[in-house]
Design a protein around this motif. Structure first.
Motif, PDB file in Angstrom:
ATOM      1  N   LEU A   1       0.753  -1.063  -0.059  1.00 15.16           N
ATOM      2  CA  LEU A   1      -0.148  -0.070   0.015  1.00 15.16           C
ATOM      3  C   LEU A   1       0.740   1.317  -0.084  1.00 15.16           C
ATOM      4  O   LEU A   1       1.862   1.306   0.801  1.00 15.16           O
ATOM      5  N   VAL A   2       0.611   2.166  -1.069  1.00 15.48           N
ATOM      6  CA  VAL A   2       1.410   3.398  -0.919  1.00 15.48           C
ATOM      7  C   VAL A   2       0.347   4.588  -0.616  1.00 15.48           C
ATOM      8  O   VAL A   2      -0.381   4.880  -1.050  1.00 15.48           O
ATOM      9  N   ILE A   3       0.904   5.196   0.415  1.00 14.53           N
ATOM     10  CA  ILE A   3      -0.088   6.262   0.876  1.00 14.53           C
ATOM     11  C   ILE A   3       0.266   7.844   0.328  1.00 14.53           C
ATOM     12  O   ILE A   3       1.744   8.127   0.294  1.00 14.53           O
ATOM     13  N   GLY A   4      -0.563   8.393  -0.205  1.00 17.28           N
ATOM     14  CA  GLY A   4      -0.212   9.417  -0.913  1.00 17.28           C
ATOM     15  C   GLY A   4      -1.253   9.485  -2.275  1.00 17.28           C
ATOM     16  O   GLY A   4      -1.982   8.544  -2.634  1.00 17.28           O
ATOM     17  N   GLY A   5      -0.938  10.699  -2.998  1.00 18.12           N
ATOM     18  CA  GLY A   5      -1.657  10.763  -4.320  1.00 18.12           C
ATOM     19  C   GLY A   5      -1.325  11.509  -5.345  1.00 18.12           C
ATOM     20  O   GLY A   5      -1.937  12.290  -5.939  1.00 18.12           O
ATOM     21  N   GLY A   6       0.010  11.754  -5.446  1.00 14.84           N
ATOM     22  CA  GLY A   6       0.662  12.764  -6.475  1.00 14.84           C
ATOM     23  C   GLY A   6       1.586  11.963  -7.351  1.00 14.84           C
ATOM     24  O   GLY A   6       1.605  10.839  -7.476  1.00 14.84           O
ATOM     25  N   GLY A   7       2.444  12.924  -8.229  1.00 19.51           N
ATOM     26  CA  GLY A   7       3.440  12.252  -8.898  1.00 19.51           C
ATOM     27  C   GLY A   7       4.450  11.384  -8.510  1.00 19.51           C
ATOM     28  O   GLY A   7       4.684  10.516  -9.033  1.00 19.51           O
ATOM     29  N   ARG A   8       4.752  11.993  -7.413  1.00 21.73           N
ATOM     30  CA  ARG A   8       5.789  11.075  -6.698  1.00 21.73           C
ATOM     31  C   ARG A   8       5.331   9.761  -6.320  1.00 21.73           C
ATOM     32  O   ARG A   8       6.107   8.864  -6.511  1.00 21.73           O
ATOM     33  N   GLU A   9       4.286   9.778  -5.762  1.00 19.87           N
ATOM     34  CA  GLU A   9       3.692   8.440  -5.468  1.00 19.87           C
ATOM     35  C   GLU A   9       3.454   7.619  -6.912  1.00 19.87           C
ATOM     36  O   GLU A   9       3.445   6.327  -6.868  1.00 19.87           O
ATOM     37  N   HIS A  10       2.986   8.089  -7.993  1.00 20.85           N
ATOM     38  CA  HIS A  10       2.940   7.447  -9.027  1.00 20.85           C
ATOM     39  C   HIS A  10       4.094   6.941  -9.592  1.00 20.85           C
ATOM     40  O   HIS A  10       4.202   5.871  -9.816  1.00 20.85           O
TER      41      HIS A  10
ATOM     42  N   GLY B   1      -4.375   8.220  -3.904  1.00 23.15           N
ATOM     43  CA  GLY B   1      -4.259   7.990  -5.078  1.00 23.15           C
ATOM     44  C   GLY B   1      -4.706   8.980  -6.109  1.00 23.15           C
ATOM     45  O   GLY B   1      -5.010  10.160  -5.552  1.00 23.15           O
ATOM     46  N   ASN B   2      -4.781   8.668  -7.438  1.00 26.88           N
ATOM     47  CA  ASN B   2      -5.371   9.699  -8.403  1.00 26.88           C
ATOM     48  C   ASN B   2      -5.652   9.089  -9.665  1.00 26.88           C
ATOM     49  O   ASN B   2      -5.552   7.659  -9.804  1.00 26.88           O
TER      50      ASN B   2
END
Ligand code: AMP
Ligand code: GLY
Length: 427
Positions: free
Chosen positions: A4-13, A33-34
């Motif tokens: 599970l990755v927490i966050g929702g921006g370009g870095r997380e992508h 996410g996004n």
């Protein structure tokens, strides 16, 4: 592994796309996410700062690892809460995340352990701050909110009037809430800036490929400050000589200092450096991957990211040989018209395949949503169009060619990402 990755921006992508290359990864989840991330990972609408919600989600999903990517949940102690449930995490605990959560902490740490940084004083009342600024009488001067302020808590005051206004707004009017009740007043330094993200388990520190951010909204570094309009890697100002000096005077001493303070740092420690006439100095520490630096660093990584995260958790980073591609990478951010001020949302985007990608680039989505088979804008920085190449000009050509394939009303991007870096290579 289920991650599970927490966050929702370009870095997380970028983190998710790198993890998806790992043979060990069976399933990827992201919260919140996004639109673009949702094509690679199953997304859940849980806020990145909702500690109870994220712990509950991680348990429900039965994940093997949680990657906490943004600064605020780290500073709030999300890693501590996940570890208390026996869940393997990537990211520093609350005690260590303070290195980003409080500028006063980080400045005092550097002073105590002799790590090069700008001269400074700390103030919690505006009269004393103003008295100090007038006494110093040197402009520009830098005024920084102690706590997190969405990257906006740094004011470079060009004269006394601007400095006095900034101090009143921060301390008396709490412009950034409690974050600006205390401020650091700092000497203004000049020189090229270099971002160095590093992997560390608190014993070993492995710098990643260096990078350069472009923070201003418009070409020629004009316009307002943004979250970052583009990045390139590697950064030509980070020579082997500078790297050696940074390791001896900054990286290792910082890891050691945190250990001595009983705040062992495990995760990605970000060194925001300025190469001044008196050598490299620390402008800021971040307790996490940078955004949009991650977007140009991870595509160059040639080692399984999942193995690295696990080794950091287990304290065995020294056993891993981390390899990088001998290439360059460039990321051009496409933003909504009006960003960083007000901007519309929900505008249809064109040019993508069904995964939100285009040929010749990794498109890292930062502010998009996916509805009825369409990608819509949903934030200020919308996407980071990223390409690798044999050298920087090749990477830039590919990234800008990919940018031309994508369109949405009002789209704005800088046309000079990498220009300063190219000039440095030539000189
Ligand atoms: P920070 O949020 O601390 O990274 O600051 C944001 C930006 O402000 C940095 O990337 C620098 O461009 C600039 N800055 C911060 N501190 C200083 C300083 N002491 N001298 C000159 N520029 C600075
Ligand atoms: N790009 C700067 C940061 O992530 O803070």
């Amino acid at each position: 592994m289920k991650i599970l990755v927490i966050g929702g921006g370009g870095r997380e992508h970028a983190i998710i796309m790198k993890l998806s290359e790992s043979k060990r990864v069976e399933k990827l989840y992201c919260a919140p996410g996004n639109g673009g991330i949702s094509r690679y990972a199953e997304c859940f609408n849980v806020s990145a700062t909702d500690i109870d919600g994220q712990v509950k989600l991680a348990k429900q999903l039965g994940v093997d690892m949680v990657v906490v990517a943004p600064d605020d949940p780290l500073v709030l102690g999300m890693v501590d809460a996940l570890n208390a449930e026996g869940i393997m995490t990537f990211g520093p605990d609350k005690a260590a995340a303070i290195i980003e959560g409080s500028k006063v902490f980080s400045k005092d740490l550097m002073k105590k352990y002799g790590i090069p940084t700008a001269k400074y004083e700390v103030f919690s009342d505006s009269a004393s701050a103003i008295e100090y600024i007038k006494k110093e009488n040197t402009y520009p001067t830098v005024i920084k909110a102690d706590g997190l302020a969405l990257g906006k808590g740094v004011i470079i005051a060009q004269n006394e009037e601007e400095a006095v206004t900034a101090v009143h707004e921060m301390i008396d009017e709490l412009k950034f809430g409690k974050s600006s009740a205390t401020v650091v007043v700092e000497e203004f330094l000049t020189g090229p800036e270099v971002s160095v993200l590093s992997f560390t388990d608190g014993k070993t520190v492995v710098p990643m490929i260096s990078s350069m951010d472009h923070k201003r909204a418009n070409d020629n570094d004009e316009g307002l400050n943004t979250g970052g309009m583009g990045t390139i890697a590697p950064n030509p100002y980070y020579t082997d000589e500078v790297a050696k000096e940074c390791m001896e005077k900054i990286f290792l001493p910082t890891i050691e200092a945190m250990n001595k303070e009983g705040r062992t740092f495990k995760g990605c420690l970000y060194f925001g450096l300025m190469i001044t006439k008196r050598g490299p100095v620390v402008i800021e520490y971040n307790c996490r991957f940078g955004d949009p630096e991650t977007q140009v660093v991870l595509p160059l990584l040639d080692t399984d990211l999942c193995d690295i995260f696990e080794a950091i958790y287990n304290g065995t980073l020294a056993d891993i040989d981390i390899k990088w591609k001998n290439e360059s990478c460039a990321c051009v951010v496409m933003a909504s018209g009006g960003y960083p001020l007000s901007y519309p949302k929900g505008i249809e985007m064109h040019g993508f395949d069904e995964k939100g990608q285009v040929d010749g680039a990794f498109v890292y989505h930062a502010g998009t949503k996916y509805e009825n088979g369409k990608f819509l804008t949903n934030g200020g920085r919308v996407i980071g169009v990223t390409s690798t190449g044999t050298d920087l000009p090749a990477a830039l050509d590919k990234a800008y060619a990919a940018v031309k394939k994508i369109s949405f009303d009002g789209a704005h991007y800088r046309t000079d990402i990498g220009k300063r870096a190219l000039a440095a290579v030539k000189s």
